[in-house]
Design an enzyme around this catalytic site. Structure first.
Site, mmCIF file in Angstrom:
data_model
loop_
_atom_site.group_PDB
_atom_site.id
_atom_site.type_symbol
_atom_site.label_atom_id
_atom_site.label_comp_id
_atom_site.label_asym_id
_atom_site.label_seq_id
_atom_site.Cartn_x
_atom_site.Cartn_y
_atom_site.Cartn_z
ATOM 1 N N ILE A 52 37.377 45.149 35.684
ATOM 2 C CA ILE A 52 38.293 45.346 36.807
ATOM 3 C C ILE A 52 38.801 44.005 37.332
ATOM 4 O O ILE A 52 38.101 42.995 37.274
ATOM 5 C CB ILE A 52 37.586 46.165 37.924
ATOM 6 C CG1 ILE A 52 38.594 46.762 38.903
ATOM 7 C CG2 ILE A 52 36.515 45.341 38.629
ATOM 8 C CD1 ILE A 52 38.002 47.846 39.808
ATOM 9 N N CYS A 53 40.038 44.001 37.815
ATOM 10 C CA CYS A 53 40.614 42.852 38.514
ATOM 11 C C CYS A 53 41.396 43.409 39.700
ATOM 12 O O CYS A 53 41.069 44.473 40.212
ATOM 13 C CB CYS A 53 41.469 41.993 37.587
ATOM 14 S SG CYS A 53 42.979 42.783 36.987
ATOM 15 N N ARG A 54 42.422 42.742 40.141
ATOM 16 C CA ARG A 54 43.176 43.217 41.309
ATOM 17 C C ARG A 54 44.026 44.443 40.959
ATOM 18 O O ARG A 54 43.997 45.444 41.645
ATOM 19 C CB ARG A 54 44.062 42.106 41.865
ATOM 20 C CG ARG A 54 44.863 42.511 43.077
ATOM 21 C CD ARG A 54 45.612 41.308 43.662
ATOM 22 N NE ARG A 54 46.417 41.729 44.794
ATOM 23 C CZ ARG A 54 47.698 42.062 44.707
ATOM 24 N NH1 ARG A 54 48.311 42.032 43.528
ATOM 25 N NH2 ARG A 54 48.366 42.423 45.777
ATOM 26 N N GLY A 60 44.916 45.181 37.230
ATOM 27 C CA GLY A 60 44.725 45.633 35.858
ATOM 28 C C GLY A 60 45.193 44.697 34.762
ATOM 29 O O GLY A 60 44.897 44.926 33.599
ATOM 30 N N MET A 71 41.197 46.858 41.598
ATOM 31 C CA MET A 71 40.608 46.964 42.931
ATOM 32 C C MET A 71 41.578 47.551 43.948
ATOM 33 O O MET A 71 41.153 48.128 44.945
ATOM 34 C CB MET A 71 40.106 45.601 43.411
ATOM 35 C CG MET A 71 38.821 45.131 42.742
ATOM 36 S SD MET A 71 37.399 46.230 43.013
ATOM 37 C CE MET A 71 37.183 46.116 44.790
#
Length: 109
Positions: free
Chosen positions: A60-62, A64, A88
């Site tokens: 996961i990141c901010r 994708g 996120m």
């Protein structure tokens, strides 16, 4: 690129957060492993030690983009990894808990 929706993740699923330190400190999923994408290759051993041997790594990141890059790299290394769609931002929007570096309610940068 294999992806998973936030709503399909269950409590206890292994989550790898690849955002940078300031993003992590502001807010992250409790229990996630944090290895920033900028340090990922150098710290790869931390993932192999922490990840379930026969389980999936949910990256996961901010939003994708960065997590898709890491998930693709992991798949090339033979790791069962998927990108968390929407990152996120979707995690928080769906009401999943977000905590800051001190374990208090956090926010997604």
């Amino acid at each position: 690129m294999p992806t998973v929706e936030v709503g399909d993740l269950k409590d206890g699923d292994f989550l790898l957060d690849v955002r940078e330190d300031d993003e992590w400190q502001a807010g992250h999923a409790e229990g996630a492993l944090h290895i920033p994408i900028s340090e990922f290759v150098a710290r790869y051993g931390e993932l192999t030690e922490a990840a379930p041997q026969d389980g999936r790594v949910n990256v996961i990141c901010r939003s994708g983009g960065r997590s898709a890059q890491v998930a693709m790299y992991l798949n090339q290394q033979g790791v069962d990894a998927v990108n968390v769609a929407g990152g996120m931002q979707v995690w928080a929007a769906e009401g999943r808990p977000v905590v800051d570096a001190e374990g208090k309610p956090g926010s997604v940068l």
